[in-house]
Design a protein around this motif. Sequence first.
Motif, PDB file in Angstrom:
ATOM      1  N   LYS A 202       5.718   9.259  -4.065  1.00  0.00           N
ATOM      2  CA  LYS A 202       5.410  10.161  -5.593  1.00  0.00           C
ATOM      3  C   LYS A 202       5.991  11.667  -5.980  1.00  0.00           C
ATOM      4  CE  LYS A 202       2.494   7.005  -7.586  1.00  0.00           C
ATOM      5  NZ  LYS A 202       1.540   6.470  -8.000  1.00  0.00           N
TER       6      LYS A 202
ATOM      7  N   ARG B 152       1.076  -1.366   0.391  1.00  0.00           N
ATOM      8  CA  ARG B 152       0.268   0.410   0.044  1.00  0.00           C
ATOM      9  C   ARG B 152       0.379   1.202   0.027  1.00  0.00           C
ATOM     10  NH1 ARG B 152      -5.036  -1.642   3.971  1.00  0.00           N
ATOM     11  NH2 ARG B 152      -5.835  -2.703   2.684  1.00  0.00           N
ATOM     12  N   LEU B 153       1.972   0.808   0.532  1.00  0.00           N
ATOM     13  CA  LEU B 153       3.239   2.622   0.542  1.00  0.00           C
ATOM     14  C   LEU B 153       3.898   2.340  -0.628  1.00  0.00           C
ATOM     15  CD1 LEU B 153       4.178   4.838   2.648  1.00  0.00           C
ATOM     16  CD2 LEU B 153       5.863   2.995   3.017  1.00  0.00           C
ATOM     17  N   SER B 154       3.867   1.905  -1.286  1.00  0.00           N
ATOM     18  CA  SER B 154       4.571   1.750  -2.526  1.00  0.00           C
ATOM     19  C   SER B 154       3.731   2.471  -3.628  1.00  0.00           C
ATOM     20  CB  SER B 154       4.679   0.184  -3.464  1.00  0.00           C
ATOM     21  OG  SER B 154       3.871  -0.330  -3.336  1.00  0.00           O
ATOM     22  N   HIS B 155       2.088   1.932  -3.459  1.00  0.00           N
ATOM     23  CA  HIS B 155       0.504   2.737  -4.706  1.00  0.00           C
ATOM     24  C   HIS B 155       0.627   3.654  -3.984  1.00  0.00           C
ATOM     25  CE1 HIS B 155       0.588  -1.032  -6.451  1.00  0.00           C
ATOM     26  NE2 HIS B 155       0.467  -2.268  -5.350  1.00  0.00           N
ATOM     27  N   SER B 156       0.941   3.893  -2.590  1.00  0.00           N
ATOM     28  CA  SER B 156       0.519   5.585  -2.385  1.00  0.00           C
ATOM     29  C   SER B 156       1.339   6.633  -2.981  1.00  0.00           C
ATOM     30  CB  SER B 156       1.407   5.675  -0.897  1.00  0.00           C
ATOM     31  OG  SER B 156       1.044   7.192  -0.326  1.00  0.00           O
ATOM     32  N   SER B 157       0.330   8.032  -2.778  1.00  0.00           N
ATOM     33  CA  SER B 157       0.857   8.976  -3.831  1.00  0.00           C
ATOM     34  C   SER B 157       1.933   9.761  -2.954  1.00  0.00           C
ATOM     35  CB  SER B 157      -0.052  10.069  -3.577  1.00  0.00           C
ATOM     36  OG  SER B 157      -1.025  10.316  -2.531  1.00  0.00           O
ATOM     37  N   LEU B 158       2.212   9.570  -1.740  1.00  0.00           N
ATOM     38  CA  LEU B 158       3.105   9.965  -0.216  1.00  0.00           C
ATOM     39  C   LEU B 158       4.441   9.803  -0.919  1.00  0.00           C
ATOM     40  CD1 LEU B 158       2.136   8.952   2.766  1.00  0.00           C
ATOM     41  CD2 LEU B 158       1.205  11.109   1.732  1.00  0.00           C
TER      42      LEU B 158
END
Length: 50
Positions: free
Chosen positions: A50, A42-48
């Motif tokens: 990017k 979930r963290l890797s897909h998070s916008s945080l």
Amino acid sequence: MKTAGIGLGMFGGMALAVTAVNALYPDVWRRMKRDGKRAARRLSHSSLLK
């Protein structure tokens, strides 16, 4: 010598704590591994990031 005793005592205490948790909740390590993978995904897909 005193530092080595303190270190061994801390290590022994941690080992006893791990053993106690494992005896009470045998599936806790499997859950931690599963939840850690889920959180990383979930963290890797998070916008945080990017």
